[in-house]
Write an enzyme that holds these catalytic residues in place. Sequence first.
Site, PDB file in Angstrom:
ATOM      1  N   GLY A  64       1.461   7.938   6.751  1.00 55.69           N
ATOM      2  CA  GLY A  64       0.655   6.741   6.506  1.00 55.69           C
ATOM      3  C   GLY A  64       0.245   6.626   5.053  1.00 55.69           C
ATOM      4  N   SER A  96       6.552  10.189   6.297  1.00 53.26           N
ATOM      5  CA  SER A  96       5.507  10.096   7.311  1.00 53.26           C
ATOM      6  C   SER A  96       4.162  10.565   6.773  1.00 53.26           C
ATOM      7  CB  SER A  96       5.861  10.936   8.537  1.00 53.26           C
ATOM      8  OG  SER A  96       4.803  10.859   9.477  1.00 53.26           O
ATOM      9  N   ASN A 129       7.322  -5.089  -8.940  1.00 52.25           N
ATOM     10  CA  ASN A 129       6.951  -5.787  -7.720  1.00 52.25           C
ATOM     11  C   ASN A 129       7.287  -7.263  -7.878  1.00 52.25           C
ATOM     12  OD1 ASN A 129       5.491  -5.383  -5.093  1.00 52.25           O
ATOM     13  ND2 ASN A 129       4.335  -7.125  -5.900  1.00 52.25           N
ATOM     14  N   ASN A 133       8.955   9.390  15.115  1.00 49.50           N
ATOM     15  CA  ASN A 133       8.075   8.338  15.617  1.00 49.50           C
ATOM     16  C   ASN A 133       8.124   8.243  17.140  1.00 49.50           C
ATOM     17  OD1 ASN A 133       7.666   7.873  12.913  1.00 49.50           O
ATOM     18  ND2 ASN A 133       7.722   5.656  13.105  1.00 49.50           N
ATOM     19  N   VAL A 185       0.789  -1.231   0.000  1.00 46.40           N
ATOM     20  CA  VAL A 185       0.000   0.000   0.000  1.00 46.40           C
ATOM     21  C   VAL A 185       0.832   1.299   0.000  1.00 46.40           C
ATOM     22  CG1 VAL A 185      -0.450   0.114   2.482  1.00 46.40           C
ATOM     23  CG2 VAL A 185      -2.137   0.961   0.886  1.00 46.40           C
ATOM     24  N   MET A 186       1.910   1.348   0.769  1.00 47.14           N
ATOM     25  CA  MET A 186       2.708   2.583   0.811  1.00 47.14           C
ATOM     26  C   MET A 186       3.397   2.838  -0.532  1.00 47.14           C
ATOM     27  SD  MET A 186       2.496   4.293   3.663  1.00 47.14           S
ATOM     28  CE  MET A 186       3.955   5.310   3.851  1.00 47.14           C
ATOM     29  N   ARG A 208       3.155   1.052  26.480  1.00 49.60           N
ATOM     30  CA  ARG A 208       2.640   0.066  25.516  1.00 49.60           C
ATOM     31  C   ARG A 208       3.021  -1.337  25.971  1.00 49.60           C
ATOM     32  NH1 ARG A 208       2.996   2.156  19.221  1.00 49.60           N
ATOM     33  NH2 ARG A 208       2.449   4.334  19.620  1.00 49.60           N
ATOM     34  N   LYS A 264      13.460  10.548  11.153  1.00 51.82           N
ATOM     35  CA  LYS A 264      12.156   9.860  11.091  1.00 51.82           C
ATOM     36  C   LYS A 264      11.944   9.002  12.339  1.00 51.82           C
ATOM     37  CE  LYS A 264       8.201   8.390   9.578  1.00 51.82           C
ATOM     38  NZ  LYS A 264       7.882   7.096   9.982  1.00 51.82           N
ATOM     39  N   LYS A 299       9.779  -4.064   3.200  1.00 52.45           N
ATOM     40  CA  LYS A 299       9.894  -4.159   4.649  1.00 52.45           C
ATOM     41  C   LYS A 299      11.329  -3.831   5.066  1.00 52.45           C
ATOM     42  CE  LYS A 299       7.816  -7.328   7.915  1.00 52.45           C
ATOM     43  NZ  LYS A 299       8.812  -7.638   8.890  1.00 52.45           N
ATOM     44  N   ARG A 357      28.679   5.694  45.079  1.00 50.48           N
ATOM     45  CA  ARG A 357      29.568   5.030  44.111  1.00 50.48           C
ATOM     46  C   ARG A 357      31.001   5.027  44.619  1.00 50.48           C
ATOM     47  NH1 ARG A 357      30.417   7.579  39.660  1.00 50.48           N
ATOM     48  NH2 ARG A 357      30.833   5.755  38.359  1.00 50.48           N
TER      49      ARG A 357
HETATM   50  C1  6PG Z   1       4.253   7.754  10.082  1.00 49.36           C
HETATM   51  C2  6PG Z   1       4.060   6.687  11.128  1.00 49.36           C
HETATM   52  C3  6PG Z   1       4.381   5.361  10.556  1.00 49.36           C
HETATM   53  C4  6PG Z   1       3.796   4.238  11.347  1.00 49.36           C
HETATM   54  C5  6PG Z   1       4.607   3.765  12.441  1.00 49.36           C
HETATM   55  C6  6PG Z   1       3.918   3.568  13.747  1.00 49.36           C
HETATM   56  O1  6PG Z   1       5.055   8.619  10.380  1.00 49.36           O
HETATM   57  O2  6PG Z   1       3.607   7.698   9.051  1.00 49.36           O
HETATM   58  O3  6PG Z   1       4.882   6.913  12.219  1.00 49.36           O
HETATM   59  O4  6PG Z   1       5.747   5.282  10.365  1.00 49.36           O
HETATM   60  O5  6PG Z   1       2.469   4.292  11.570  1.00 49.36           O
HETATM   61  O6  6PG Z   1       5.079   2.576  11.919  1.00 49.36           O
HETATM   62  O7  6PG Z   1       4.309   2.401  14.219  1.00 49.36           O
HETATM   63  P1  6PG Z   1       3.986   1.595  15.497  1.00 49.36           P
HETATM   64  O8  6PG Z   1       3.367   0.356  14.959  1.00 49.36           O
HETATM   65  O9  6PG Z   1       5.314   1.362  16.085  1.00 49.36           O
HETATM   66  O10 6PG Z   1       3.036   2.371  16.354  1.00 49.36           O
END
Ligand code: 6PG
Length: 479
Positions: free
Chosen positions: A132, A130, A34, A189, A14-15, A290, A185, A77, A449
Site C-alpha cells: 500500500g 505490495s 506526470n 492478492n 499516491v503510490m 465479497r 503478485k 492505472k 459422464r
Molecule cells: C498490496 C495490496 C494492493 C491493494 C489491492 C487490494 O499488496 O499492497 O494487495 O495491491 O490493496 O489492490 O485490492 P482490492 O480492492 O481488490 O481488495
Amino acid sequence: MSGTAQIGVTGLAVMGRNLARNFARNGYTVALHNRTVARTHELVEEFGGEGHFIATESARDFVAALERPRRLVIMVKAGEATDAVIAEFAPLLETGDVIIDGGNAHFEDTRRRERELREQGIHFVGTGISGGEEGALEGPSIMPGGSEESYDSLGPMLEKISAKAEDGAPCVTHIGPDGAGHFVKMTHNGIEYADMQLIGEAYQLLRDVAGYSPAQIADIFRTWNTGRLDSYLIEITAEVLSHVDASTGKPFVDVVLDQAEQKGTGRWTVQIALDLGVPVSAIAEAVFARSVSGHADLRDASRHLTGPTARRLGADEAAAFADQVEQALYASKIVAYTQGFHEIAAGSERYDWNIDLGKVASIWRGGCIIRAAFLDRITSAYEARPRLPSLLADKGFAEEIAAAQGDWRTVTATAVTRGVPTPAFAATLAYYDSLRADRLPAALTQGQRDYFGAHTYHRTDREGTFHTLWGGDRTEVES
Ligand code: 6PG
C-alpha cells in the site's frame, strides 16, 4: 547525452509519489514526470528536502534526465493507461533501457508487453509491489519479473528501497522471466483475499456465537497476534475493530456498509486457477463472499428465509470457543496458503518461470499485506524439500493441522448448525478432507459422464479406457 537521474518515476498519484520519495530517501537521484505537471512540482515543493529530484515537464525531458541504461518506472492505472504510457516513452528509449511497470497488471499483459519491447531491445520489468501507500514509502515487498540482465541493473536499487525482514534480508527477489512477477503478485492478492475472509469469518463467529463486542474481539486478535497467527492483517483487524465512530459513538465496524468491493486481482487469481486446473477454493470462496455481500438486492429479497437464531454462549464457554476459533483459523490459513502456492507452482511450470517458492515466501515476510511470522515456516518447508508437492506434505504443517483439526471441525460444525456463514472455513476443511479421502465420488461422476455422454472411464484394476453400453446389455467395451 545522458542525464544524471538513476531512476525515473512517471505517474505521481499516491503510490508513484511515495515510491519516488522512497528512492530519493535512499540516495538516488529521481526524475519525475506526470501528465498533470502541477503534481510534479507539488511533490518537489513538499518533499524536495528528502533527496534529489529532477522535475520534468515533458516525456522527452524526462527521458533525457535519466542516466543510461535508463530505468523508468511507470505507476499508472493497470490496463490501457499502461499501454498508452509505454507507447509514449518507448520511441524515446534505446537498446538496453528498462521500463518497469509497478502497477497491478495482468500477467498476460505483462508477457505481451515484455515480448513487444524485447523486440525493440528494451527490457520490460513487470513488478508486483505490495504494501500500500505506506509500504511504497517506507519499504514494500517487491516482486519483479523480466530478464536476468534487467535485474542486474535494477536489483540493487530495489533491494535498497524494499522492506527488510526481521533477519535484515531485503524483501525482493528476481521472480522469473516476463510475467512471473505480476503472476506472483496476483496470487499474493488472492491469498490476501482468503486471509481476510478467514479473519472475517472468525470475527463473525466470535461476535454471533461467543457474543463478544468488537472491542473484546479486538483484544482477542491482539492476543492471537502474539502467537503463530502473528501477521499484519491480524494486527490491523484489531485496530479496525477497536475503532469507534466519532459521529455516532458506535463501533466503526457497525457503521460501515457490509458490501465488500474488489479491484480484480483476487478474481484473476481464481480465473487463472480455473485455467490451470488448480483448486483454490479458499480464494474462490473469498471472492464469492465479497460478491454475495455486494448483492444488496438479493440479500434484501432473502430476508424472509429462515434459519436457526444464534444462541449466545455463556462467558466460560465463549472463552473456550475463542480458543477453538484460533485453531480453526490457523488450520484454514495453512490450507489457503497451500492452495496459493500450488497456483504459483502450476503457473511456474506452465510458463517455464522456474520460480523459487521458498524465496517467494521469504520476500513476503516484510512490507506486504500478507506479511506474517508463519511465512518463515513455508520457506523452511521448501528449503527442506524444494520439490514439495504441497505444503500439506510438509511434516510440520501436517502435524499442526492434525492438532488443530478437532477444533476446526467443531467450529465449522457450530457455524453450520447455528446458521453463521463461513464459506472459507468450510471450503478449506473440505479440501483437506478431499485430499485425505480414500475414495472420492469422482468415480460416480465418471460413471454418470459415461452413461449420458459415452465419455469413457479408467478402471482401478486394469490399464485402458473403457465404456459401458448403458443403453444396451451393459457390457463393457474397451475404447
Ligand atoms: C498490496 C495490496 C494492493 C491493494 C489491492 C487490494 O499488496 O499492497 O494487495 O495491491 O490493496 O489492490 O485490492 P482490492 O480492492 O481488490 O481488495
